[in-house]
Design a protein around this motif. Structure first.
Motif, PDB file in Angstrom:
ATOM      1  N   VAL A   1       6.759  -5.589  -9.322  1.00 58.58           N
ATOM      2  CA  VAL A   1       6.182  -6.581 -10.222  1.00 58.58           C
ATOM      3  C   VAL A   1       6.102  -6.039 -11.646  1.00 58.58           C
ATOM      4  O   VAL A   1       5.653  -4.931 -11.874  1.00 58.58           O
ATOM      5  CB  VAL A   1       4.770  -6.997  -9.757  1.00 58.58           C
ATOM      6  CG1 VAL A   1       4.165  -8.008 -10.710  1.00 58.58           C
ATOM      7  CG2 VAL A   1       4.814  -7.553  -8.355  1.00 58.58           C
ATOM      8  N   LYS A   2       6.551  -6.857 -12.596  1.00 53.22           N
ATOM      9  CA  LYS A   2       6.452  -6.493 -14.002  1.00 53.22           C
ATOM     10  C   LYS A   2       5.913  -7.704 -14.752  1.00 53.22           C
ATOM     11  O   LYS A   2       6.440  -8.806 -14.617  1.00 53.22           O
ATOM     12  CB  LYS A   2       7.836  -6.110 -14.538  1.00 53.22           C
ATOM     13  CG  LYS A   2       7.859  -5.792 -16.020  1.00 53.22           C
ATOM     14  CD  LYS A   2       9.292  -5.506 -16.460  1.00 53.22           C
ATOM     15  CE  LYS A   2       9.344  -5.241 -17.957  1.00 53.22           C
ATOM     16  NZ  LYS A   2      10.736  -5.021 -18.406  1.00 53.22           N
TER      17      LYS A   2
ATOM     18  N   GLN B   1       0.211 -16.615 -16.609  1.00 55.74           N
ATOM     19  CA  GLN B   1       0.878 -15.312 -16.470  1.00 55.74           C
ATOM     20  C   GLN B   1       2.338 -15.529 -16.070  1.00 55.74           C
ATOM     21  O   GLN B   1       2.664 -16.504 -15.387  1.00 55.74           O
ATOM     22  CB  GLN B   1       0.166 -14.496 -15.390  1.00 55.74           C
ATOM     23  CG  GLN B   1       0.564 -13.043 -15.317  1.00 55.74           C
ATOM     24  CD  GLN B   1      -0.267 -12.289 -14.282  1.00 55.74           C
ATOM     25  OE1 GLN B   1      -0.857 -12.896 -13.385  1.00 55.74           O
ATOM     26  NE2 GLN B   1      -0.333 -10.986 -14.382  1.00 55.74           N
ATOM     27  N   ILE B   2       3.216 -14.624 -16.548  1.00 57.20           N
ATOM     28  CA  ILE B   2       4.604 -14.578 -16.069  1.00 57.20           C
ATOM     29  C   ILE B   2       4.833 -13.207 -15.458  1.00 57.20           C
ATOM     30  O   ILE B   2       4.517 -12.180 -16.067  1.00 57.20           O
ATOM     31  CB  ILE B   2       5.627 -14.797 -17.195  1.00 57.20           C
ATOM     32  CG1 ILE B   2       5.410 -16.140 -17.896  1.00 57.20           C
ATOM     33  CG2 ILE B   2       7.053 -14.743 -16.635  1.00 57.20           C
ATOM     34  CD1 ILE B   2       6.367 -16.382 -19.062  1.00 57.20           C
ATOM     35  N   LYS B   3       5.386 -13.192 -14.257  1.00 60.69           N
ATOM     36  CA  LYS B   3       5.743 -11.941 -13.587  1.00 60.69           C
ATOM     37  C   LYS B   3       7.246 -11.923 -13.352  1.00 60.69           C
ATOM     38  O   LYS B   3       7.859 -12.973 -13.130  1.00 60.69           O
ATOM     39  CB  LYS B   3       5.037 -11.824 -12.229  1.00 60.69           C
ATOM     40  CG  LYS B   3       3.512 -11.810 -12.291  1.00 60.69           C
ATOM     41  CD  LYS B   3       2.939 -11.890 -10.878  1.00 60.69           C
ATOM     42  CE  LYS B   3       1.422 -11.927 -10.899  1.00 60.69           C
ATOM     43  NZ  LYS B   3       0.842 -10.621 -11.228  1.00 60.69           N
ATOM     44  N   TRP B   4       7.830 -10.737 -13.391  1.00 62.62           N
ATOM     45  CA  TRP B   4       9.223 -10.534 -13.006  1.00 62.62           C
ATOM     46  C   TRP B   4       9.192  -9.775 -11.687  1.00 62.62           C
ATOM     47  O   TRP B   4       8.648  -8.669 -11.595  1.00 62.62           O
ATOM     48  CB  TRP B   4       9.978  -9.734 -14.058  1.00 62.62           C
ATOM     49  CG  TRP B   4      11.367  -9.341 -13.656  1.00 62.62           C
ATOM     50  CD1 TRP B   4      11.772  -8.146 -13.144  1.00 62.62           C
ATOM     51  CD2 TRP B   4      12.541 -10.153 -13.732  1.00 62.62           C
ATOM     52  NE1 TRP B   4      13.125  -8.148 -12.897  1.00 62.62           N
ATOM     53  CE2 TRP B   4      13.623  -9.374 -13.253  1.00 62.62           C
ATOM     54  CE3 TRP B   4      12.796 -11.460 -14.145  1.00 62.62           C
ATOM     55  CZ2 TRP B   4      14.940  -9.861 -13.182  1.00 62.62           C
ATOM     56  CZ3 TRP B   4      14.095 -11.939 -14.082  1.00 62.62           C
ATOM     57  CH2 TRP B   4      15.147 -11.152 -13.613  1.00 62.62           C
TER      58      TRP B   4
ATOM     59  N   LYS C   1      13.522 -12.531 -10.107  1.00 60.06           N
ATOM     60  CA  LYS C   1      13.159 -13.902 -10.478  1.00 60.06           C
ATOM     61  C   LYS C   1      11.860 -13.867 -11.262  1.00 60.06           C
ATOM     62  O   LYS C   1      11.102 -12.894 -11.210  1.00 60.06           O
ATOM     63  CB  LYS C   1      13.034 -14.794  -9.246  1.00 60.06           C
ATOM     64  CG  LYS C   1      11.941 -14.407  -8.275  1.00 60.06           C
ATOM     65  CD  LYS C   1      11.879 -15.379  -7.113  1.00 60.06           C
ATOM     66  CE  LYS C   1      10.872 -14.954  -6.062  1.00 60.06           C
ATOM     67  NZ  LYS C   1      11.369 -13.853  -5.230  1.00 60.06           N
ATOM     68  N   TYR C   2      11.637 -14.939 -12.006  1.00 59.53           N
ATOM     69  CA  TYR C   2      10.377 -15.091 -12.729  1.00 59.53           C
ATOM     70  C   TYR C   2       9.375 -15.828 -11.849  1.00 59.53           C
ATOM     71  O   TYR C   2       9.736 -16.766 -11.135  1.00 59.53           O
ATOM     72  CB  TYR C   2      10.580 -15.890 -14.019  1.00 59.53           C
ATOM     73  CG  TYR C   2      11.415 -15.176 -15.050  1.00 59.53           C
ATOM     74  CD1 TYR C   2      10.872 -14.155 -15.831  1.00 59.53           C
ATOM     75  CD2 TYR C   2      12.750 -15.517 -15.245  1.00 59.53           C
ATOM     76  CE1 TYR C   2      11.643 -13.497 -16.778  1.00 59.53           C
ATOM     77  CE2 TYR C   2      13.529 -14.866 -16.188  1.00 59.53           C
ATOM     78  CZ  TYR C   2      12.971 -13.857 -16.950  1.00 59.53           C
ATOM     79  OH  TYR C   2      13.736 -13.196 -17.886  1.00 59.53           O
TER      80      TYR C   2
ATOM     81  N   LYS D   1      13.777 -12.420 -22.356  1.00 64.75           N
ATOM     82  CA  LYS D   1      14.365 -12.166 -21.038  1.00 64.75           C
ATOM     83  C   LYS D   1      14.337 -10.669 -20.736  1.00 64.75           C
ATOM     84  O   LYS D   1      14.369  -9.840 -21.644  1.00 64.75           O
ATOM     85  CB  LYS D   1      15.816 -12.660 -21.012  1.00 64.75           C
ATOM     86  CG  LYS D   1      15.953 -14.152 -21.250  1.00 64.75           C
ATOM     87  CD  LYS D   1      17.408 -14.542 -21.377  1.00 64.75           C
ATOM     88  CE  LYS D   1      17.535 -15.997 -21.784  1.00 64.75           C
ATOM     89  NZ  LYS D   1      18.926 -16.392 -22.039  1.00 64.75           N
ATOM     90  N   THR D   2      14.295 -10.358 -19.452  1.00 66.22           N
ATOM     91  CA  THR D   2      14.357  -8.952 -19.049  1.00 66.22           C
ATOM     92  C   THR D   2      15.788  -8.440 -19.175  1.00 66.22           C
ATOM     93  O   THR D   2      16.743  -9.216 -19.243  1.00 66.22           O
ATOM     94  CB  THR D   2      13.920  -8.783 -17.580  1.00 66.22           C
ATOM     95  OG1 THR D   2      14.871  -9.440 -16.739  1.00 66.22           O
ATOM     96  CG2 THR D   2      12.534  -9.362 -17.345  1.00 66.22           C
TER      97      THR D   2
END
Length: 205
Positions: free
Chosen positions: A33-34, A145-148, A152-153, A171-172
């Protein structure tokens, strides 16, 4: 029976905690998780799409040449809770987006609303030259919150009765390297899955 030493016991304990964490949050793995920083560029707590009857009679929309309004109100954008754009769409594209999503109705009636929209679009145009930025328009939900995770997001959102949020995030590196449209999974603050999206989608209430 072989006795576990202290180090082995500690490793086993940590593995157990990781498994427990992953089980309590089934959409993500504990160590993948990021958190993705994002900027809310525009927020209206009161925006509501007009009724189809109001929109069909709207002189401003008809003035723009959209005579067949039934095509507009039957489009996916009209019902979507999420609209996502990976690249800048230009002025004419922006008008289409706002007409087909019902936002144009508020734009022509509220100068401050229109100014806020224009600032967001200008900012997206400036920062999107390398396609590194993504813009999301969120209707009747507020992003928390947004997690990577797992390529996927994951959007964590809170439902509300009205509103429009426009946000930007970078974007990552993995996302940019793939060259593909990365899916979004949307969950509420209790972890309930509301939908899986690419460019647009209607979320479960």
């Amino acid at each position: 029976m072989k006795r576990l030493n202290y180090q082995n016991l500690l490793i086993a304990s940590l593995l157990g905690l990781s498994t427990l964490f992953a089980g309590s949050y089934p959409l993500v793995k504990a160590q993948s998780v990021k958190n993705i920083p994002f900027e809310v560029c525009f927020n209206s707590d009161t925006f509501v799409r007009p009724s189809p009857r109001e929109y069909i009679k709207d002189k401003y929309v008809n003035y723009r040449g959209y005579r067949n309004i039934s095509d507009v109100i039957n489009s996916p954008n009209w019902k979507a809770n999420i609209l996502r754009y990976d690249s800048y769409y230009g002025v004419s594209g922006l008008t289409d987006i706002e007409i087909y999503s019902g936002v144009y109705y508020a734009r022509v009636r509220d100068k401050n609303f229109a100014t806020g929209l224009d600032k967001c679009s200008s900012k997206f145009a400036e920062t999107n030259s390398s396609s590194a930025q993504t813009q999301v328009r969120l209707f009747s939900y507020k992003l928390k919150q947004i997690k990577w995770a797992n390529n996927k997001y994951i959007f964590v959102v809170e439902s509300r009765n009205s509103g429009l949020q426009i946000l930007h995030y970078r974007k990552t590196r993995q996302d940019l390297a793939s060259g593909k449209t990365t899916p979004i999974e949307v969950i509420d603050t209790k972890g309930r899955l509301l939908g899986r999206c690419e460019y647009d989608c209607q979320l479960k209430k």
